[in-house]
Design a protein around this motif. Structure first.
Motif, PDB file in Angstrom:
ATOM      1  N   ASP A  67      50.691 -58.021  51.448  1.00 20.09           N
ATOM      2  CA  ASP A  67      51.527 -56.447  51.297  1.00 20.09           C
ATOM      3  C   ASP A  67      49.721 -55.509  51.063  1.00 20.09           C
ATOM      4  OD1 ASP A  67      53.748 -56.907  51.982  1.00 20.09           O
ATOM      5  OD2 ASP A  67      54.336 -57.013  50.139  1.00 20.09           O
ATOM      6  N   ARG A  68      49.285 -56.001  49.789  1.00 20.30           N
ATOM      7  CA  ARG A  68      48.277 -55.312  49.646  1.00 20.30           C
ATOM      8  C   ARG A  68      47.032 -54.662  50.545  1.00 20.30           C
ATOM      9  NH1 ARG A  68      49.404 -56.835  44.548  1.00 20.30           N
ATOM     10  NH2 ARG A  68      49.778 -55.122  43.526  1.00 20.30           N
TER      11      ARG A  68
ATOM     12  N   GLY B   7      48.392 -40.406  49.467  1.00 23.45           N
ATOM     13  CA  GLY B   7      49.570 -41.416  49.806  1.00 23.45           C
ATOM     14  C   GLY B   7      50.160 -41.785  48.544  1.00 23.45           C
ATOM     15  N   GLY B   8      49.743 -41.631  47.445  1.00 21.71           N
ATOM     16  CA  GLY B   8      50.383 -42.045  46.263  1.00 21.71           C
ATOM     17  C   GLY B   8      50.310 -43.801  46.367  1.00 21.71           C
ATOM     18  N   ASN B   9      49.443 -44.547  47.013  1.00 20.57           N
ATOM     19  CA  ASN B   9      50.523 -46.082  46.802  1.00 20.57           C
ATOM     20  C   ASN B   9      50.168 -46.437  45.385  1.00 20.57           C
ATOM     21  OD1 ASN B   9      49.970 -48.554  48.154  1.00 20.57           O
ATOM     22  ND2 ASN B   9      48.921 -47.805  49.852  1.00 20.57           N
ATOM     23  N   SER B  10      51.653 -47.116  45.554  1.00 23.52           N
ATOM     24  CA  SER B  10      51.547 -47.868  44.116  1.00 23.52           C
ATOM     25  C   SER B  10      50.837 -49.332  44.105  1.00 23.52           C
ATOM     26  CB  SER B  10      52.959 -48.319  43.509  1.00 23.52           C
ATOM     27  OG  SER B  10      53.656 -48.748  44.517  1.00 23.52           O
ATOM     28  N   LEU B  11      50.340 -49.617  44.904  1.00 21.36           N
ATOM     29  CA  LEU B  11      50.194 -51.022  45.148  1.00 21.36           C
ATOM     30  C   LEU B  11      48.810 -51.140  44.064  1.00 21.36           C
ATOM     31  CD1 LEU B  11      51.215 -52.526  48.557  1.00 21.36           C
ATOM     32  CD2 LEU B  11      52.102 -52.407  46.159  1.00 21.36           C
TER      33      LEU B  11
ATOM     34  N   ALA C 249      39.519 -58.905  50.507  1.00 23.35           N
ATOM     35  CA  ALA C 249      40.956 -59.990  51.008  1.00 23.35           C
ATOM     36  C   ALA C 249      41.530 -61.162  50.317  1.00 23.35           C
ATOM     37  CB  ALA C 249      40.986 -60.248  52.667  1.00 23.35           C
ATOM     38  N   ALA C 250      40.630 -61.726  49.574  1.00 25.81           N
ATOM     39  CA  ALA C 250      40.963 -62.805  48.841  1.00 25.81           C
ATOM     40  C   ALA C 250      42.023 -62.659  47.716  1.00 25.81           C
ATOM     41  CB  ALA C 250      39.930 -63.934  48.740  1.00 25.81           C
TER      42      ALA C 250
END
Length: 393
Positions: free
Chosen positions: A343-344, A213-217, A337-338
């Protein structure tokens, strides 16, 4: 994993979670016992779990009656109707934890063939800043997912090395005895190095795959093993290329050559190792290096946030690589998650869902898991008078 039951484990006198294979979000205040559940799940694989605690430390205090974890899991390639029961625990004074699979006593290493897990804990946030031993452990957990026999090789190698170190320290230079131990170290050491190199190759391929997916995040990390033998195996893999049809034969040949070379090097290094009081060469001295690919920056030089994002990227790549090879692994994400913005968090949950992985996650409040699919279980965890319990979401 379809269910798990805890008995006298950490802060739980008793507890049960029925998942049906769905992901689980555990939320509640700090100290409520959320991480204890993830630790129990992690003990369904070989080793000492995500906290590396001794068996005695897992007993609920002050009772100290022993502890037990019982789970139903679907083995790779099996449907829900073919669930396998795993029971592990320790009785008071037993010295080590016992393992049963469908009622038959077995070894911890057998667990590696049933449940594959990948985990991320707050303690790992400083992975690139800590000593090499933590990074080796991280790499070996990755390797174990692809090659369950890696655990057996590691145990055998460590056992032979401890015995060799003892003989050298005591000045007992019995040639036959030492040759036997060194031959064992060489055989198992090359298996360890080969397994690590092959795991790294799979991880890199998954990270660079179009399906990633190449997710920049979650930026990609380029990895390298800093170890002589691992580097030689890695060079064989890279030089062979994706079209190589005889890679296994090339790796077998390299393994044979490396084993012979390591046995010879150990024999030549006996006096040096005796003076040092330890074995100075071998896969137990290797390290793992990472570079933030987009910035060409060593992970150790990245910001805290970037290091966390790189770790998450590696965890996802590991899960993706394991999913390609068979059943998706179980992900254990403690308080992840914290440290992520909305968005991330959404991107992370979307990738987990796309991979088909079951995830066990912890957080302080239900709002951290709003972006999870509706199918995920949300379980409140609370603590009263030293005892943890589950409540309704």
């Amino acid at each position: 994993m379809h269910s798990i039951r805890l008995g006298q484990f950490r802060s739980y006198a008793a507890g049960r979670v029925e998942t049906g294979g769905a992901s689980v979000a555990l939320y509640g205040p700090n100290g409520a016992g959320k991480t204890n559940v993830l630790e129990a799940v992690s003990l369904l694989t070989p080793g000492r779990g995500l906290r590396r605690a001794g068996g005695e430390d897992l007993m609920r205090r002050p009772d100290r009656l022993g502890w037990r974890v019982r789970a139903e899991v679907a083995a790779p390639g099996m449907a829900q109707t073919g669930l396998i029961e795993i029971v592990t625990g320790m009785e008071v004074g037993a010295g080590s934890r016992a393992v049963e699979i469908d009622g038959t006593a077995t070894t911890q290493t057998a667990l590696g063939h049933l449940a594959r897990m990948v985990w991320l804990t707050p303690a790992m946030d400083r992975l690139w800043m800590e000593g090499a031993s933590e990074r080796r452990r991280f790499l070996d957990r990755i390797t174990l997912g692809f090659r369950p026999a890696h655990a057996e090789a590691s145990v055998a190698y460590e056992k032979a090395m401890r015995e060799r170190n003892r003989l050298l320290k005591e000045g007992r230079f019995d040639p036959a005895w030492l040759r036997g131990l060194e031959a064992q170290m060489a055989r198992q050491g090359t298996r360890i190095a080969r397994g690590r190199a092959e795991a790294l190759s799979r991880l890199q391929h998954a990270a660079q795959s179009p399906d990633s997916g190449g997710n920049s995040l979650f930026p990609r990390a380029d990895l390298a093993i800093l170890g002589t033998m691992e580097t030689r195996f890695w060079d064989v893999i890279r030089s062979a290329g994706p079209a190589e049809t005889d890679l296994d034969s090339l790796m077998d040949q390299t393994e044979s050559e490396e084993a012979a070379g390591m046995a010879e090097a150990l024999a030549e290094g006996r006096m040096r190792d005796a003076a040092a009081g330890r074995t100075l060469s071998g896969p137990h001295r290797s390290d793992l290096d990472a570079v933030y690919a987009a910035k060409d920056m060593p992970a150790r030089a990245c910001s805290t946030g970037e290091q966390k994002a790189l770790l998450i990227s590696l965890i996802l790549a590991n899960a993706r690589a394991l999913s390609v090879e068979g059943t998706p692994p179980v992900l254990l994400l403690d308080e992840v998650a914290a440290h992520l913005d909305a968005d991330r968090r959404a991107a992370l949950y979307a990738e987990i869902d796309a991979l088909g992985c079951q995830a066990w996650m912890t957080g302080t409040g239900p709002e951290l898991f709003e972006a999870l699919p509706a199918s995920a279980l949300r379980i409140s965890v609370s603590e009263t008078a030293g005892a943890s319990s589950f409540g309704p979401a």
